[in-house]
Structures are given as structure tokens and as C-alpha cells.
Design an enzyme around this catalytic site. Structure first.
Site, PDB file in Angstrom:
ATOM      1  N   SER A  25       0.825  -1.209   0.000  1.00  0.00           N
ATOM      2  CA  SER A  25       0.000   0.000   0.000  1.00  0.00           C
ATOM      3  C   SER A  25       0.860   1.260   0.000  1.00  0.00           C
ATOM      4  CB  SER A  25      -0.956   0.008   1.202  1.00  0.00           C
ATOM      5  OG  SER A  25      -0.242  -0.116   2.409  1.00  0.00           O
ATOM      6  N   THR A 157     -39.532  25.531 -10.965  1.00  0.00           N
ATOM      7  CA  THR A 157     -39.739  24.160 -10.502  1.00  0.00           C
ATOM      8  C   THR A 157     -39.983  23.357 -11.766  1.00  0.00           C
ATOM      9  OG1 THR A 157     -42.138  24.324 -10.287  1.00  0.00           O
ATOM     10  CG2 THR A 157     -40.857  24.940  -8.344  1.00  0.00           C
ATOM     11  N   HIS A 158     -39.571  22.108 -11.771  1.00  0.00           N
ATOM     12  CA  HIS A 158     -39.654  21.265 -12.974  1.00  0.00           C
ATOM     13  C   HIS A 158     -38.977  21.951 -14.163  1.00  0.00           C
ATOM     14  CE1 HIS A 158     -42.891  19.014 -10.873  1.00  0.00           C
ATOM     15  NE2 HIS A 158     -43.208  20.225 -10.449  1.00  0.00           N
ATOM     16  N   SER A 279     -12.581  26.470 -28.308  1.00  0.00           N
ATOM     17  CA  SER A 279     -12.653  25.305 -29.190  1.00  0.00           C
ATOM     18  C   SER A 279     -11.510  25.383 -30.191  1.00  0.00           C
ATOM     19  CB  SER A 279     -13.988  25.317 -29.924  1.00  0.00           C
ATOM     20  OG  SER A 279     -13.911  24.553 -31.110  1.00  0.00           O
ATOM     21  N   LYS A 285     -16.343  29.917 -29.722  1.00  0.00           N
ATOM     22  CA  LYS A 285     -16.792  29.165 -28.556  1.00  0.00           C
ATOM     23  C   LYS A 285     -16.143  29.623 -27.255  1.00  0.00           C
ATOM     24  CE  LYS A 285     -19.314  26.184 -28.283  1.00  0.00           C
ATOM     25  NZ  LYS A 285     -19.230  24.752 -28.532  1.00  0.00           N
ATOM     26  N   ASN A 287     -16.478  27.737 -23.705  1.00  0.00           N
ATOM     27  CA  ASN A 287     -17.111  26.571 -23.093  1.00  0.00           C
ATOM     28  C   ASN A 287     -16.944  26.537 -21.575  1.00  0.00           C
ATOM     29  OD1 ASN A 287     -17.933  25.565 -25.606  1.00  0.00           O
ATOM     30  ND2 ASN A 287     -15.924  24.615 -25.938  1.00  0.00           N
ATOM     31  N   GLU A 292     -18.513  21.952 -16.118  1.00  0.00           N
ATOM     32  CA  GLU A 292     -18.819  20.590 -16.578  1.00  0.00           C
ATOM     33  C   GLU A 292     -18.013  19.559 -15.796  1.00  0.00           C
ATOM     34  OE1 GLU A 292     -19.753  20.794 -21.234  1.00  0.00           O
ATOM     35  OE2 GLU A 292     -18.046  21.996 -20.650  1.00  0.00           O
ATOM     36  N   TYR A 319      -9.714  -6.677  12.511  1.00  0.00           N
ATOM     37  CA  TYR A 319      -9.052  -6.176  11.313  1.00  0.00           C
ATOM     38  C   TYR A 319      -9.049  -7.238  10.228  1.00  0.00           C
ATOM     39  CZ  TYR A 319      -5.658  -4.400   8.019  1.00  0.00           C
ATOM     40  OH  TYR A 319      -5.061  -3.972   6.850  1.00  0.00           O
ATOM     41  N   GLN A 324      -7.474  -2.166   4.008  1.00  0.00           N
ATOM     42  CA  GLN A 324      -6.419  -1.371   3.373  1.00  0.00           C
ATOM     43  C   GLN A 324      -6.952  -0.632   2.140  1.00  0.00           C
ATOM     44  OE1 GLN A 324      -2.294  -2.897   3.099  1.00  0.00           O
ATOM     45  NE2 GLN A 324      -2.674  -3.033   0.903  1.00  0.00           N
ATOM     46  N   LYS A 327      -8.116   3.502   1.600  1.00  0.00           N
ATOM     47  CA  LYS A 327      -7.319   4.726   1.475  1.00  0.00           C
ATOM     48  C   LYS A 327      -7.499   5.475   0.165  1.00  0.00           C
ATOM     49  CE  LYS A 327      -4.779   3.114   5.061  1.00  0.00           C
ATOM     50  NZ  LYS A 327      -5.537   1.852   4.918  1.00  0.00           N
TER      51      LYS A 327
END
Ligand code: ARG
Length: 460
Positions: A25, A157-158, A279, A285, A287, A292, A319, A324, A327
Site C-alpha cells: 500500500s 420548478t420542474h 474550441s 466558442k 465553453n 462541466e 481487522y 487497506q 485509502k
């Protein structure tokens, strides 16, 4: 090589190379080195305090561990999969420096309680860092809310236009969510801040250790009372990553909203150039890649939570080596969320609402319809009848392709004589917004109080 192993005594011959590669590890738990050294120093001081080692020996151990920390931080420690994990690397380095004195450090301790103590110390710092990141994002939202305190935007809403809200009210909604996230983390911290060290492998130890001494040294609030529970307990890891998942989902929902709001179709927001990309083929563009990716990265945080939930399913006490595997999930979830929070705070700070385009279309979509219905209620019309009456008015608006305010007076007077004269005072988005009055609503006076209260609360 069998001789390198801390547990090599009962084994003849070496470990299969494939097993070493499979079980190591160190490739990911190296980042626990600071916590491991801190806990080992507290442990060594305790061993001297109870007379299991001399004070001189403890001082030598503490000093050598400081040197080892320097060596690691300078990138001078060579990691080897033969030494499995960070705990063994540090102990081995100590023994190389101090010989038999170094061989005493692990007295009354197991890697099972050691690893969980390290992870708790690391998580405790992680929570403290996240609290700062979340507060920073809240302050960014608040600053932005104050800049746009009187701007009216559509509430949805919606994803359909519903009622008008102040942009400041909208931004404070996220301040509330991140406040709950901070509270959840603070609550999780209580369970993190319980000392595990001193429970040894699973049953405790026959040596006269002093766990209270170690607790005080490491700043834990209390001491875990059942050794078997400690070596299997990963509840706090799950809780922490759940809290991180919720933050990631809050960020993802907001990112989605702002991606849409920055489109030409909406034109509600002007995102900062520094947080957008272009772009390679389309010169015009701009973006919203940062938003995102914030939306997208929530997937890996939730995946980490899913991984951890499955990891502990069906595990017997105490244990098991499966543990392990916790992590990478916890590290990745933390790294991802803290990076997203940092970027979100900066992006929110520099994003502006486009007042012109918002205003140009704010009267569309009957944002004043519900306020009109409530106005009818104030005139003594039962709620259900008022609802139906406004519904019919909307139908007329649809036919005429006009707003409620454009309907002829007799349409209102037909509902209740004299209504048309009064109704002018509530129609239109400005009037509708001004009519709100309940606690927690978008009423300008209520929002002003909330802004002031948050300013006070988020003071440095
Ligand atoms: N690297 C191990 C972990 O992270 C340390 C504990 C090993 N304990 C053991 N009994 N093999 O879980």
C-alpha cells in the site's frame, strides 16, 4: 527478502514477488507519513511516561522521527514494496538509525490501531481544510448575492418558470446547503476525534500503557472503549465520504444550473473568461469546462462512497486486510471535492448576472400568477376558486398571447366586481415580488435580513 519484514520471524524463505506487488500500500498510503510520525512520537513519549522505555530513548525516537520526516519531505526516502506500507517504512528507517532503541517503538501497538489512528488524524485535518473551503465558497456566494441584491430572476420548478425570486435569495439557497455540509462534517469530526491507538491488534495489550496520555498529546476528545470495535471501525470513513458525496452533488446541481444559464438560450450569466475554455475549430466558442468537470467529478466521489460501502459489507470483526482498500477512496474523494470547492469559490466570485437579458424576458411565463391567486384569497375568494379563476385567466392569456397585466379590465371584474382596479397593484413581476412577506421567503425585507445575518456569521 524475509529479513526485511517486521513479521518475518515465523516465515522461512521470501514472499512471492507477485504477493508483494499485490499486497503493498506504500504506493498510496505514503501521504500518511506526517500523521504516522505524529502518532509514533506521542506513543514513544507515552512509553517513557509509563516506564516501558527510558526518557532518553523516547527523546532519541522523537528526534529520529523528525529527521525521517525531513528525509521524506525532501523526497529522499526510497520506497520499496517489500516494506508494504508507510508504517513499516518509517519504523524500518528508525531502526536503521537507532538499532535496538528503534526496535522498541512498536511496543504495545499494532499496525491495526496505528493505521486507523493515522487515518483519523488525516481525516481530522481534511475536515478542517474542507470547512475553510466551504466557508470561502459561502463568502463568494454572499459577495455575489450582495452585488445582485435587488435583481429579480425567474424561480423554477420542474425547470418551468414558477415565481419570481431575488438573485440574492437564489444565491443564499446554496449558502444554506453548504452550511449544512459544514455542520455534517463538524458532526462527523466528533466520531473521528476518538483515540484508537492503544487497542493494539484487536484485544488490547498486557503492557501498562497510558491511553489518556496519548489522547491528550494528539488532541483527541475521548478514547475508544472497545478494542475489537476499533480495529474494524471504518464508520467514520464512510460518513466522511458520504458528506463529501453530498457536497459533490450540491456542486453538481449548481454547475448544471449555471451551464444552462450561461447558454445563449438563457443568457442569464456571464462566466469569467479565466474559467472557460475555447474550441480548436470553432473560434467563437467559450465553453464552461470547469463547471462541466465539477458536475462530472461528482461521479467519482459517489463511486468512492459506493466502493467503501461494498468494502465493509459482510466483514467480520476485527481487522481484515480488505480495509487497506479504504485509502485510495478517501484520498480521491477528498482531493476531488477540495479542488472543486476551490474552483467553485473563484468562479462564483467572478460571475455576473446579465441584468439586460434577464430583464428583457422577466415578464414572460406568468411569474405573477401565484401572487395574483393569493391576492384573490385576500379579497375573500376561497383558495381553490381563486386557483381555478387564475387558471382560466392564463388560458385567455395563452389564446391572446399576452401577459396577465394585458388582459382587459372586464375579465377581472367578471370574477369579482371592482377587482380590475385593485389588481393592477399586484400584477407584473415587480409587484409580485414585492408582495411576498413570509419568513424564509424571497420578500426583499426578509432577504435583506438574511444577507445581514450571513454577513455576520461568515465574518472571518
Ligand atoms: N497497510 C495496512 C492497512 O492499510 C496496515 C495494517 C496491516 N495490518 C495487518 N495486520 N496486516 O490496512
Amino acid at each position: 527478502m524475509a529479513t526485511q519484514k517486521t513479521w518475518g520471524g515465523r516465515f522461512s524463505g521470501g514472499t512471492d514477488d507477485r504477493v508483494e506487488r499485490f499486497t503493498e500500500s506504500i504506493s498510496f498510503d505514503g501521504r500518511l507519513y506526517r500523521e504516522d510520525i505524529l502518532a509514533s512520537q506521542a506513543h514513544a513519549r507515552m512509553l517513557a511516561h509509563v516506564g516501558l522505555i527510558s526518557q532518553d530513548e523516547a527523546d532519541m525516537i522523537v528526534g529520529a522521527l523528525n529527521d525521517i520526516q525531513g528525509e521524506i519531505e525532501r523526497g529522499e526516502m526510497a520506497y520499496s514494496i517489500a516494506l508494504e506500507d508507510i508504517h513499516t517504512h518509517i519504523e524500518r528507517a528508525l531502526i536503521e538509525r537507532l538499532g535496538d532503541v528503534g526496535r522498541k517503538l512498536h511496543t504495545g501497538r499494532s499496525r491495526n490501531d496505528q493505521v486507523i489512528t493515522d487515518v483519523k488524524l488525516w481525516t481530522r485535518s481534511g475536515i478542517d481544510i474542507l470547512d475553510v473551503c466551504l466557508a470561502e465558497l459561502q463568502r463568494s456566494l454572499l459577495d455575489n448575492a450582495e452585488r445582485h441584491r435587488d435583481l429579480v430572476i425567474p424561480g423554477y420548478t420542474h425547470f418551468q418558470r414558477a415565481q419570481p425570486v431575488l438573485a440574492s435569495h437564489y444565491l443564499l439557497a446554496y449558502v444554506e446547503k453548504y452550511q449544512r455540509d459544514r455542520e455534517r462534517l463538524a458532526d462527523c469530526r466528533k466520531r473521528v476525534n476518538v483515540l484508537s491507538l492503544g487497542t493494539a491488534a484487536l484485544a488490547g495489550t498486557s503492557l501498562p500503557i497510558d491511553r489518556e496520555f496519548v489522547r491528550a498529546q494528539l488532541g483527541f476528545d475521548s478514547i475508544a472503549a472497545n478494542s475489537l470495535d476499533v480495529s474494524s471501525d471504518r464508520d467514520f470513513v464512510l460518513e466522511f465520504v458520504f458528506d463529501l458525496s453530498l457536497i459533490a452533488l450540491h456542486l453538481a446541481g449548481w454547475a448544471e444550473e449555471w451551464i444552462l444559464w450561461s447558454t445563449t438560450e438563457f443568457s442569464f450569466l456571464e462566466l469569467p473568461d479565466a474559467f472557460c475554455t475555447g474550441s480548436s475549430i470553432m473560434p467563437h466558442k467559450k465553453n464552461p469546462d470547469v463547471l462541466e468537470l465539477i458536475r462530472g467529478k461528482s461521479a467519482r466521489v459517489v463511486a468512492s462512497l459506493q466502493q467503501l460501502l461494498m468494502l465493509v459489507k459482510g466483514l467480520p470483526l476485527a481487522y481484515n486486510r480488505d480495509l487497506q482498500e479504504d485509502k485510495e477512496a478517501i484520498f480521491d474523494a477528498f482531493d476531488t471535492v477540495s479542488a472543486c470547492l476551490e474552483l467553485a469559490a473563484a468562479l462564483v466570485r467572478d460571475t455576473h448576472f446579465r441584468r439586460d437579458t434577464i430583464a428583457a424576458r422577466i415578464e414572460d411565463g406568468y411569474l405573477d400568477a401565484t401572487t395574483l391567486m393569493e391576492f384573490f384569497v385576500k379579497q375573500g375568494i376561497p383558495l381553490r376558486s381563486a386557483h381555478e379563476a387564475v387558471g382560466k385567466l392564463i388560458r385567455q392569456c395563452e389564446e391572446r398571447r399576452c401577459r396577465l397585466i394585458d388582459l382587459p379590465s372586464d375579465t377581472f371584474d367578471a370574477i369579482q366586481p371592482g377587482l380590475s382596479a385593485k389588481v393592477r397593484g399586484v400584477l407584473g413581476v415587480g409587484n409580485a415580488l414585492a408582495a411576498f412577506q413570509s419568513y424564509g421567503s424571497t420578500a426583499p425585507a426578509e432577504v435583506a435580513k438574511q444577507l445581514a445575518a450571513w454577513r455576520e456569521r461568515l465574518q472571518h
